[in-house]
Design a protein around this motif. Structure first.
Motif, PDB file in Angstrom:
ATOM      1  N   SER A   5     -25.756  40.827 -26.897  1.00  0.00           N
ATOM      2  CA  SER A   5     -24.964  40.071 -28.502  1.00  0.00           C
ATOM      3  C   SER A   5     -24.048  41.437 -28.937  1.00  0.00           C
ATOM      4  CB  SER A   5     -25.987  40.442 -29.405  1.00  0.00           C
ATOM      5  OG  SER A   5     -25.277  40.948 -31.131  1.00  0.00           O
TER       6      SER A   5
ATOM      7  N   GLU B 123     -22.681  42.305 -31.445  1.00  0.00           N
ATOM      8  CA  GLU B 123     -22.955  43.555 -32.500  1.00  0.00           C
ATOM      9  C   GLU B 123     -23.596  44.333 -32.490  1.00  0.00           C
ATOM     10  OE1 GLU B 123     -24.622  41.940 -36.545  1.00  0.00           O
ATOM     11  OE2 GLU B 123     -23.990  40.704 -35.463  1.00  0.00           O
ATOM     12  N   SER B 124     -24.492  44.476 -31.370  1.00  0.00           N
ATOM     13  CA  SER B 124     -25.734  45.094 -31.158  1.00  0.00           C
ATOM     14  C   SER B 124     -25.511  46.073 -30.108  1.00  0.00           C
ATOM     15  CB  SER B 124     -26.783  44.995 -31.398  1.00  0.00           C
ATOM     16  OG  SER B 124     -27.527  43.935 -30.660  1.00  0.00           O
TER      17      SER B 124
ATOM     18  N   ARG C 267     -27.041  44.334 -27.795  1.00  0.00           N
ATOM     19  CA  ARG C 267     -28.586  44.624 -27.290  1.00  0.00           C
ATOM     20  C   ARG C 267     -28.724  43.333 -25.937  1.00  0.00           C
ATOM     21  NH1 ARG C 267     -33.221  45.204 -29.224  1.00  0.00           N
ATOM     22  NH2 ARG C 267     -33.204  46.049 -31.410  1.00  0.00           N
TER      23      ARG C 267
ATOM     24  N   GLY D 276     -27.785  38.846 -32.980  1.00  0.00           N
ATOM     25  CA  GLY D 276     -27.084  40.115 -32.545  1.00  0.00           C
ATOM     26  C   GLY D 276     -28.439  40.951 -32.367  1.00  0.00           C
ATOM     27  N   ASN D 277     -29.823  40.601 -33.364  1.00  0.00           N
ATOM     28  CA  ASN D 277     -31.112  41.920 -33.728  1.00  0.00           C
ATOM     29  C   ASN D 277     -32.129  41.268 -33.226  1.00  0.00           C
ATOM     30  OD1 ASN D 277     -29.020  43.717 -35.863  1.00  0.00           O
ATOM     31  ND2 ASN D 277     -29.384  42.238 -37.113  1.00  0.00           N
TER      32      ASN D 277
END
Length: 431
Positions: free
Chosen positions: A90, A92-93, A95, A138-139
């Motif tokens: 992702s 965004e993170s 990860r 994303g988390n």
């Protein structure tokens, strides 16, 4: 006529190196470089290095990374390669949210435009699909996913994999000169696929493909580069060859001997300014070739050869975005153990690209201190900012040899062929 045996495939395993790769976020939020097993990402918005998060722990890849790419929306990023692992990140993170195990080494990968599926190809010519279950968070932590086989090129190494701009087609290219256009099923895990067309015309391995957008054509036109020193324009619906641009005679080679083999092969290409220009990287060329793509007349033509003053910089990968006028380039190689070096990478940027600049007169190489991100970016993506010219020249030669060994089909005598059949690994296992 008896075939000439080529034993280099058995003896040149010491040159099994991987070229450095570069990928740019569609909105130029970040840029990633892969060299060897090392994945390096820099946040262009925050002007800082990115720390990757992967619950499997470093090193994230245990062998050379062979393919990296962003999704068309920039939410997902893929890295995969010789460790038979496909990691889906992702952005965004940053990860690793999905971890996919491949049966064979991975040679190419692509993300569907809607972000719901990831496809990857292995060196045995099989294309696999991963269903992302309707989206991505994303988390969420890393999840192991299982891939399902989609189609096959029958034991031919797949060199490049792209979705059409509208997501209707999956295009795959291989070392046997073929480009296959497949209708991508709505539910690829459960539905059968159909072949739309074959784009046939290259006389050597197809090394790279890209799509050019067009308002009248939602799926886009296809551009391909090859070991035959040509760039070709295709209509994927019919498989028709629209134009061929010979670039071999435009390349100023380092040495006349390099005309032998695949040393003037196209190694990377990308479209710029909505496809008005196409940037092409060629083995032995200290710079790039810019082509004009005239879709109204279905033609490709050389506009300019943009040289780079540093003789050690021969691009191995190119990337750009639609949001700015920058072209990002990298040169490097995974390892040169005989010289005591590993994970060599050198990043450069060109500017001056825009829709109205069809002659590319304003295109120039950006000085290192003026590159977006400056020295902080170079230190992250290159692993430093100092270079040894001899080492990078040796790296360029190693990439040529490795590419030739990997993609040029070898010829064997009848005796040698029979010996190889008798000593195949699968026969050994049965005994």
């Amino acid at each position: 006529m008896e075939e000439t045996p080529v034993d280099e495939g058995d003896t040149n395993k010491d040159v099994e190196v991987a070229p450095a790769l570069i990928a740019l976020h569609p909105s130029e939020n970040s840029v990633a470089v892969a060299v060897g097993s090392d994945l390096r990402v820099f946040d262009l918005v925050g002007n800082c290095a990115v720390s990757l998060v992967d619950e499997s722990g470093p090193p994230y890849h245990k062998d050379s990374i062979r393919t990296i790419c962003y999704g068309s929306k920039g939410q997902l990023f893929i890295s995969a390669g010789d460790d038979k692992t496909v990691k889906i990140w992702s952005t965004e993170s940053w990860r690793c949210i999905y971890n996919v195990v491949s049966e064979k080494r991975v040679s190419a990968a692509a993300i569907s435009p809607n972000g719901l599926h990831v496809c990857f190809a292995d060196k045995f010519g099989v294309i696999w699909v991963v269903d992302l279950d309707g989206g991505v968070d994303g988390n969420q932590p890393l999840v192991n996913k299982k891939a399902v086989s989609l189609l096959s090129h029958y034991c031919s190494i797949i060199t490049s994999l792209k979705f059409s701009l509208d997501g209707r087609f999956l295009v795959s290219a291989d070392r046997d000169f073929k480009i296959r256009v497949t209708m991508f099923p709505t539910k690829p895990v459960n539905e059968a696929h159909e072949i739309q067309s074959f784009c046939l015309g290259h006389t050597d391995f197809v090394s790279c493909i890209a799509f050019v957008s067009n308002l009248q054509c939602s799926h886009g036109f296809l551009i391909s580069g090859s070991g035959d020193s040509t760039v070709r324009l295709w209509d994927i619906l019919s498989g028709s060859l629209l134009d061929t641009c010979e670039i071999g005679d435009k390349v100023e080679l380092l040495d006349s001997k390099e005309r032998e083999g695949c040393h003037s092969a196209v190694t990377s290409l990308c479209t710029i300014a909505d496809g008005a220009l196409v940037a092409v990287a060629v083995q032995s060329l200290h710079g790039i070739i810019l082509l004009n793509c005239d879709l109204s007349n279905h033609t490709l033509s050389v506009v300019k050869v943009v040289s780079i003053s540093e003789e050690t910089f021969i691009p191995t990968s190119l990337s750009t975005s639609c949001s700015t006028g920058y072209l990002w380039m990298v040169t490097g190689v995974s390892s040169l153990h005989n010289l005591g070096h590993s994970s060599l990478a050198h990043v450069k940027v060109m500017s001056g690209f825009n829709k109205d600049n069809s002659t590319a007169n304003d295109v120039s190489v950006v000085e290192d201190d003026a590159i977006p991100g400056g020295t902080k970016l170079l230190e992250k993506l290159q692993g430093g900012i100092t270079f040894d010219e001899k080492v990078f020249l040796a790296a360029a030669e190693a990439v040529k040899t490795a590419m030739s060994n990997l993609l040029t089909k070898k010829q064997y005598s009848i005796e040698k062929r029979d010996f190889r059949k008798r000593t195949r690994n699968d026969r050994k296992l049965k005994q």
